[in-house]
Design a protein around this motif. Structure first.
Motif, PDB file in Angstrom:
ATOM      1  N   THR A  74       1.480 -14.300 -14.774  1.00  0.00           N
ATOM      2  CA  THR A  74       2.531 -15.322 -14.783  1.00  0.00           C
ATOM      3  C   THR A  74       3.406 -15.207 -13.532  1.00  0.00           C
ATOM      4  N   ILE A  75       3.816 -13.974 -13.216  1.00  0.00           N
ATOM      5  CA  ILE A  75       4.676 -13.754 -12.048  1.00  0.00           C
ATOM      6  C   ILE A  75       3.965 -14.155 -10.757  1.00  0.00           C
ATOM      7  N   THR A  76       2.701 -13.727 -10.593  1.00  0.00           N
ATOM      8  CA  THR A  76       1.973 -14.047  -9.355  1.00  0.00           C
ATOM      9  C   THR A  76       1.690 -15.541  -9.257  1.00  0.00           C
ATOM     10  N   SER A  77       1.390 -16.201 -10.384  1.00  0.00           N
ATOM     11  CA  SER A  77       1.176 -17.656 -10.375  1.00  0.00           C
ATOM     12  C   SER A  77       2.448 -18.375  -9.924  1.00  0.00           C
ATOM     13  N   LYS A  78       3.593 -17.928 -10.445  1.00  0.00           N
ATOM     14  CA  LYS A  78       4.874 -18.537 -10.064  1.00  0.00           C
ATOM     15  C   LYS A  78       5.175 -18.314  -8.582  1.00  0.00           C
ATOM     16  N   MET A  79       4.892 -17.101  -8.089  1.00  0.00           N
ATOM     17  CA  MET A  79       5.163 -16.791  -6.680  1.00  0.00           C
ATOM     18  C   MET A  79       4.419 -17.753  -5.760  1.00  0.00           C
ATOM     19  N   GLY A  80       3.145 -17.972  -6.058  1.00  0.00           N
ATOM     20  CA  GLY A  80       2.353 -18.871  -5.221  1.00  0.00           C
ATOM     21  C   GLY A  80       2.739 -20.328  -5.391  1.00  0.00           C
ATOM     22  N   ALA A  81       2.989 -20.739  -6.646  1.00  0.00           N
ATOM     23  CA  ALA A  81       3.318 -22.140  -6.921  1.00  0.00           C
ATOM     24  C   ALA A  81       4.650 -22.547  -6.293  1.00  0.00           C
ATOM     25  N   LEU A  82       5.634 -21.636  -6.337  1.00  0.00           N
ATOM     26  CA  LEU A  82       6.972 -21.965  -5.831  1.00  0.00           C
ATOM     27  C   LEU A  82       7.131 -21.711  -4.334  1.00  0.00           C
ATOM     28  N   TYR A  83       6.520 -20.621  -3.830  1.00  0.00           N
ATOM     29  CA  TYR A  83       6.803 -20.201  -2.456  1.00  0.00           C
ATOM     30  C   TYR A  83       5.562 -20.116  -1.560  1.00  0.00           C
ATOM     31  N   GLY A  84       4.461 -20.678  -2.027  1.00  0.00           N
ATOM     32  CA  GLY A  84       3.263 -20.706  -1.197  1.00  0.00           C
ATOM     33  C   GLY A  84       2.756 -19.321  -0.850  1.00  0.00           C
ATOM     34  N   TYR A  85       2.395 -19.150   0.421  1.00  0.00           N
ATOM     35  CA  TYR A  85       1.826 -17.880   0.885  1.00  0.00           C
ATOM     36  C   TYR A  85       2.900 -16.884   1.359  1.00  0.00           C
ATOM     37  N   SER A  86       4.166 -17.296   1.318  1.00  0.00           N
ATOM     38  CA  SER A  86       5.211 -16.533   2.016  1.00  0.00           C
ATOM     39  C   SER A  86       5.515 -15.164   1.410  1.00  0.00           C
ATOM     40  N   LEU A  87       5.104 -14.913   0.149  1.00  0.00           N
ATOM     41  CA  LEU A  87       5.415 -13.625  -0.481  1.00  0.00           C
ATOM     42  C   LEU A  87       4.203 -12.694  -0.565  1.00  0.00           C
ATOM     43  N   LEU A  88       3.128 -13.014   0.163  1.00  0.00           N
ATOM     44  CA  LEU A  88       1.938 -12.154   0.125  1.00  0.00           C
ATOM     45  C   LEU A  88       2.228 -10.744   0.654  1.00  0.00           C
ATOM     46  N   TRP A  89       3.150 -10.610   1.605  1.00  0.00           N
ATOM     47  CA  TRP A  89       3.502  -9.297   2.158  1.00  0.00           C
ATOM     48  C   TRP A  89       3.973  -8.333   1.075  1.00  0.00           C
ATOM     49  N   LEU A  90       4.582  -8.898   0.022  1.00  0.00           N
ATOM     50  CA  LEU A  90       5.135  -8.071  -1.047  1.00  0.00           C
ATOM     51  C   LEU A  90       4.026  -7.327  -1.797  1.00  0.00           C
ATOM     52  N   VAL A  91       2.855  -7.948  -1.891  1.00  0.00           N
ATOM     53  CA  VAL A  91       1.723  -7.298  -2.564  1.00  0.00           C
ATOM     54  C   VAL A  91       1.383  -5.994  -1.852  1.00  0.00           C
TER      55      VAL A  91
END
Length: 410
Positions: A32-49
């Motif tokens: 759920t969290i990862t789906s929301k991250m991508g849906a809301l902020y696109g690719y911009s939070l991939l560094w966090l992984v």
């Protein structure tokens, strides 16, 4: 050629404990969290992984070395070092957290199977929890657990990679998201939630028990390679793929999701029912692996804390694991979702327990008398300390949100 085959087989056999940890950490809430991250902020939070997986790998590898270096469980080591009360408090705390969040895993199993077969979720919740409890009473439960978790990881990877190719993500944006850290406006809550759930100290702690269970089943493995890193890397790969799929499919269309099953529903009108089915299979794998894994953590740690044993051959431990499943399934059937009060309770226990578990692991890993040649090296000491700073920072932030901004406390 034979040498390469032998090394490959040895490596594959070493993956078990790390794969179990990855499977239990990657549950419905993570999806759920990862789906929301991508849906809301696109690719911009991939560094966090990459950041969260790095610190998770540090503490999981540390727990692996503790499990190999000591002949007693981690809580027993804590009991010797700091006293019985500390060990009991940690064991009870982990049990309460596991039990509180177990309903969410049961709900995830029920929703995934219900959506796949167009039925109510309740019969599936009952069936899969009953099936999981039956698995507990196999003579060699660890072997069954290891094989089940590896199978579920393979199912999840297949499902998400299939969805990934349907999504056709932008490679340049993926690279930019990984290499250029950004904190988009309004994303702090998701960043905190992802880091806290992916950098799972309880999951890392359990690794030491899994390693010892594996050695107990086959003592010859004590001096062989025990690879925990590969499983944690796979955890990162799954998080990465789900974020990328949501970024490629949902973000451009402005579709938001409030649960992982919402993402599956969003895929259907865009790519047809097959894409939705594949994602739901992945959701089922994530949920069922967490039903078993989360309950195993709670039951094992409480059993150890109460002096009832710390391995799966102990009947009281198996009954406690089953108890976590029964409570979780009952809450799931009664409420259909995690009650807010239960979430608040679990979060409050987590805030107080997790930082001290991380600290205990760190100091035991640094203790040469306990660890011998497997003591933390300078690299692990530096980044382990940095990981502890992150854990305590998250605890402070979460306690502020929980006790000062929560409607239950107003």
């Amino acid at each position: 050629m034979e040498n390469i085959k032998t090394k490959l087989l040895r490596w594959l056999k070493s993956l078990g404990p790390g794969m179990i940890t990855a499977a239990l950490v990657f549950g419905p809430s993570k999806m759920t969290i990862t789906s929301k991250m991508g849906a809301l902020y696109g690719y911009s939070l991939l560094w966090l992984v990459a950041v969260a997986i790095f610190f998770m790998a540090i503490f999981t590898a540390m727990a692996t070395r503790i499990g190999v270096a000591t002949d007693i469980s981690l809580l027993a080591t804590i009991r010797q070092k700091w006293g019985k009360n500390v060990a009991v408090a940690m064991g009870i705390g982990v049990f309460l957290v596991a039990t509180s969040f177990q309903a969410g895993n049961s709900i995830g199993v029920g929703i995934a199977a219900g959506e796949l077969f167009h039925t109510s979720s309740v019969p599936w919740i009952i069936f899969f929890n009953f099936f999981a409890i039956c698995l507990l009473f196999f003579r060699s439960f660890y072997s069954v657990l290891e094989k089940t978790m590896i199978f579920l990881i393979v199912v999840m990877l297949f499902s998400f990679i299939t969805t990934f190719f349907w999504a056709k993500p932008d490679p340049a944006e993926m690279v930019r998201g990984l290499t250029t850290p950004q904190v988009p406006e309004g994303s702090l809550g998701l960043i905190i939630a992802f880091t806290a759930s992916c950098f799972s100290i309880v999951g890392a702690l359990y690794q030491s028990y899994l390693i010892q269970e594996r050695i107990r089943a086959n003592p010859a493995l004590k001096n062989s390679r025990n690879d925990s890193i590969s499983g944690i890397v796979l955890l990162g790969v799954m998080c990465f793929i789900v974020i990328v799929c949501a970024a490629a499919i949902l973000n451009p269309k402005g579709i938001t999701v409030s649960s992982a099953s919402d993402m599956a529903k969003a895929l259907e009108p865009l790519f047809g029912s097959n894409a939705s089915v594949f994602f739901l299979i992945g959701l089922f794998g994530a949920a069922f692996s967490s039903v078993i894994g989360n309950a195993s953590v709670g039951g094992t740690l409480l059993g150890d804390a109460l002096g009832l044993g710390s391995n799966f051959s102990s009947k009281p431990v198996r009954y406690l694991v089953a108890l976590v499943m029964v409570i979780g399934a009952s809450v799931a059937i009664r409420f259909g979702k995690l009650p807010l009060e239960l979430i608040v309770f679990a979060q409050s226990v987590t805030i107080f327990v997790v930082p001290f578990i991380g600290t205990a692991m760190y100091f035991i890993g640094n203790d040469r008398k306990i660890m011998g040649e497997k003591v933390n090296n300078t690299f692990v000491k530096i980044f382990g300390a940095l990981g502890l700073i992150i854990i305590f920072s998250l605890a402070i932030i979460n306690s502020k949100e929980l006790f000062f901004n929560n409607p239950l406390f107003k």
